[in-house]
Design an enzyme around this catalytic site. Structure first.
Site, short mmCIF file in Angstrom:
data_model
loop_
_atom_site.label_atom_id
_atom_site.label_comp_id
_atom_site.label_asym_id
_atom_site.label_seq_id
_atom_site.Cartn_x
_atom_site.Cartn_y
_atom_site.Cartn_z
N PHE A 45 -10.89 -19.66 1.99
CA PHE A 45 -10.61 -20.07 2.48
C PHE A 45 -9.27 -19.11 2.64
CE2 PHE A 45 -6.30 -21.57 4.49
CZ PHE A 45 -6.68 -22.46 5.52
N GLY A 46 -8.53 -18.24 3.95
CA GLY A 46 -7.53 -17.40 3.62
C GLY A 46 -7.81 -15.95 3.93
N CYS A 49 -8.32 -10.15 3.24
CA CYS A 49 -6.68 -9.28 2.23
C CYS A 49 -6.79 -10.45 0.61
CB CYS A 49 -5.83 -9.21 2.83
SG CYS A 49 -3.82 -8.95 2.10
N HIS A 451 17.49 11.69 -9.31
CA HIS A 451 17.58 13.38 -10.14
C HIS A 451 16.97 12.76 -11.30
CE1 HIS A 451 16.46 17.27 -11.56
NE2 HIS A 451 16.68 17.13 -12.80
#
Lengths: 480, 480
Positions: A45-46, A49, A451
């Protein structure tokens, strides 16, 4: 469910959400009064990605990057470097973390909210507002959100099987093969090739044209040259033959290639066919994606279908999680707005950055110079190499660079392409500027850049672009 | 030189620049008609940043970071990891790159331009517009730029010598000691401690109060806890005794410490004493820095001294190269503007970010919450941990975080503090927003953030801040 509907067996909802990837973010307190069905037939599930995409891959990328940097660090003064990567340990860490999130999310959707039902089945459209599940349940709603995503494209010459796998299987391999062929030149192929190479697999990548070619030609060439594993460009697989020990691939250039395992990552196709969105009567792009308007409404005969929305890979030209999430936010807002009779929210956010966590890392947004010119812009590109900055000296880098594409006159930021360490982070200041309408004018000198951080690469590209704008102006004045 | 001046032996220039660090960037085609003297008595030409500061240190930091990540990478699936760092090879790579830049720059200033003279001597002010060199030359100019920088502070208990060195000697060590004590808790001390620790020296860091305390208290604590070498907080060195094998330090807490070498990095002091800027009659801060106005003019009795400018560490509250460079741009512009009778340019750029390339990396800008509150702001801070994002999962990180400090009501970005990988890059989008007057309102959702890049840490911190602003507004409305 209302008992008096014409078809008593149809289950009625206010809202059906197909796909529990970005679609799963749509339920909210604003929709607490809706009867919602969430439909997802993924093994886990989900969505892509979380389970087989961006998130787990990065968890493999990180140790892979460390090992690669170490093994190639002789020029930086590293000596006697050795490291092994423990595939099983990484895999188990990854899924020990992700699987509980997936199952917890599923559990919550199944039982956590009285107004939400979870349907763990394949569904197909049978009409504009009606779906049928694999087991024969019929689901109906005035509002349907189609967030069904995409899946890896299967190549005719390489049907999926034990020796031809996708990203989903690749991440959970029981053990690593000795040899792997990665098919494709996109983000998925390039990320996996880099990972398996670092984990010690003899990777060979086959690319139909050139890798990451959508980004920028110069970047594509630099990537192909810098990648630390063999890459064959301009070839396709014509056929495959099972052998005793593996698979023999016959290639379009007449050569053959023996391998243990093929990872097929030659693009992804939208799941409109399996959902049969055609049966809903909706409009589709030639590549199978649903056509949506700027409000994420699915079109039907050129006009918005009432209450039908889409988001993510199934409708977007960008197969990117951050795009799917933004689409989902628009859909969620417009579900509320449309019910209240309020104006809909347009999805005009832009530009869209993308990052490929391969080696070297790549990130970009907007147009390459070629793209910009083909769109009719009077544009120019500037390039600043990492190696021309102090940070590049620290890296001892001579392959990485940042390009930015700028419109002449206006100084508008049309795009950027970065290849090199931290590209995915470095691109963000440019995305931010472009998103809020800032041009390159004054952008570098209007802020401090610490820097000697890597951001000085971007700063210097911006200064170069401004110099060109200044020269243009000086020439225009001289010409007057 | 004019023969008829009252003091015939005084060498007359239009412009004297003291210090060839950022000061060396001032000569330009716009000043080609001026007779310029550049004065620098550094062992190597080009200032601190190039020769013994920002740039070479980062070239040591990079291999150090790689080695550390490898050695602590077991949790990421790294196995049998081993790497040695070759001090001599790194040092020789660093200075093989940097020394030619320094000597090339010196050569160019010495002979490259007819209007520029190079003076490689210590100088002192004898009057507002007049200097004397160590060899007795007298130099005079209507415009003098004081860019003489700073130097490491010498501690009374630890006079510099063979066993008590500064950053300058540390970078060029012939060979590494077994044991080193690093004195100080600022950027220099924290960067060097991390480097020598990774190179295999048994480092112990002695900090008078807490490390990086100017940034943020919570960050300082997190840094002390995460640093991979012993750190003693709240102690100073009371005395030092030479022993057969090294140096014995007697500490303020009553303990003793044996070491081979001490790196003294307990702050830096401005070179106003060696330049005797007091003899010029100029105003000084209590810490010895020159007082300048917003146009970088040095004050004398509270008003701008005519033609006297200062920049960088000798006048700035920030001992940062990017600040010195910005100061130098302002001075360069105002040298031209003042000669032309045009309005001067004010140095109003802000806020000032800073980055410390230690382990973990640290970056920040503006105010911590405590600072903001002490300035009278009604502010709040939000914190987002790396570990709460997908990138943090990839890093398996549980110590890093991003904090942002926001003004209630306006949503203005007052500051940010980041500790963790890539902090120096991640801070930039926030710097950019604050520099161009963008508040946190809409900042996260007004742009895409490529998933799952580290920038999502910043994005989520911004979203949290907006939530608090929203809650404040809702409460204010409810209260009406």
């Amino acid at each position: 469910m209302t008992a008096e509907t014409p078809q008593a067996q149809v289950e009625e909802f206010d809202l059906i959400i197909i796909g529990a990837g970005s679609g799963n973010s749509i339920p909210s307190p604003m929709l607490a009064d809706r009867r919602i069905a969430i439909v997802d037939d993924g093994e886990r599930f989900g969505g892509t990605c979380l389970n087989v995409g961006c998130i787990p891959t990065k968890m493999f990328v990180r140790p892979a990057d460390l090992a690669r940097e170490l093994r190639t660090g002789e020029h930086l003064g590293l000596r006697n470097a050795h490291v092994d990567l423990d595939w099983a340990a990484v895999r188990d860490r990854v899924f020990g973390r992700i699987d509980p999130i997936s199952s917890g999310g599923e559990q919550y959707r199944a039982t956590g909210e009285p107004n939400i039902s979870l349907v763990r089945e394949q569904v197909k459209f049978v009409a504009e507002h009606e779906l049928i599940t694999a087991s024969g349940r019929r689901l109906r709603a005035n509002n349907i959100v189609i967030a069904g995503g995409s899946r890896p494209r299967e190549l005719p010459a390489l049907p999926f099987g034990e020796r031809v796998i996708t990203n989903a299987e690749a991440l959970r391999l029981e053990s690593l093969p000795d040899r792997m062929v990665v098919i494709g030149g996109g983000a998925v192929a390039c990320e996996f090739a880099a990972v398996f190479d670092a984990f010690g697999v003899a990777v060979e990548q086959l690319v139909r044209s050139t890798p990451l070619r959508g980004v920028d030609e110069e970047l594509s060439e630099a990537y192909a040259a810098a990648a630390g594993w063999p890459m064959r460009l301009g070839v396709t697989v014509e056929s495959a033959t099972e052998t005793e020990s593996g698979l023999r691939l016959e290639l379009s250039d007449g050569t053959e290639l023996e391998t243990d395992l093929v990872l097929a990552a030659a693009g992804r196709i939208p799941n409109t066919d399996t959902l049969d969105t055609y049966a809903g009567g909706f409009d589709h792009h030639a590549d199978g994606r649903l056509v949506v308007d700027v409000y994420q409404r699915v079109l039907r005969g050129g006009v918005p279908a009432d209450g039908i929305w889409a988001l993510g890979d199934i409708s977007s030209e960008h197969q990117l999680k951050h795009v799917a999430n933004q689409d989902a936010r628009i859909v969620a807002a417009n579900l509320v707005a449309s019910a209240a009779g309020e104006p809909l929210e347009a999805n005009t956010l832009g530009p869209v950055p993308m990052a490929v966590f391969t080696s070297p890392e790549v990130a970009s947004f907007g147009d390459s110079l070629a793209d910009a010119e083909s769109k009719g812009y009077d544009a120019f590109a500037v390039r600043h190499n990492y190696g021309w900055t102090a940070w590049g000296w620290a890296l001892d880098d001579d392959t990485s660079f940042c390009k930015i594409v700028v419109e002449r006159g206006s100084g508008a930021l049309l795009g950027a392409q970065i290849i090199g360490p931290d590209a995915a982070i470095l691109v963000q200041t440019l995305v931010q500027a472009a998103s809020f309408g800032q041009t390159v004018r004054g952008l570098a000198r209007g802020q401090y850049w610490p820097h000697p951080a890597a951001t000085e690469i971007v700063e210097n590209a911006l200064l170069k672009a401004e110099e060109i704008l200044d020269q243009d102006e000086a020439m225009a004045e001289a010409g007057e």
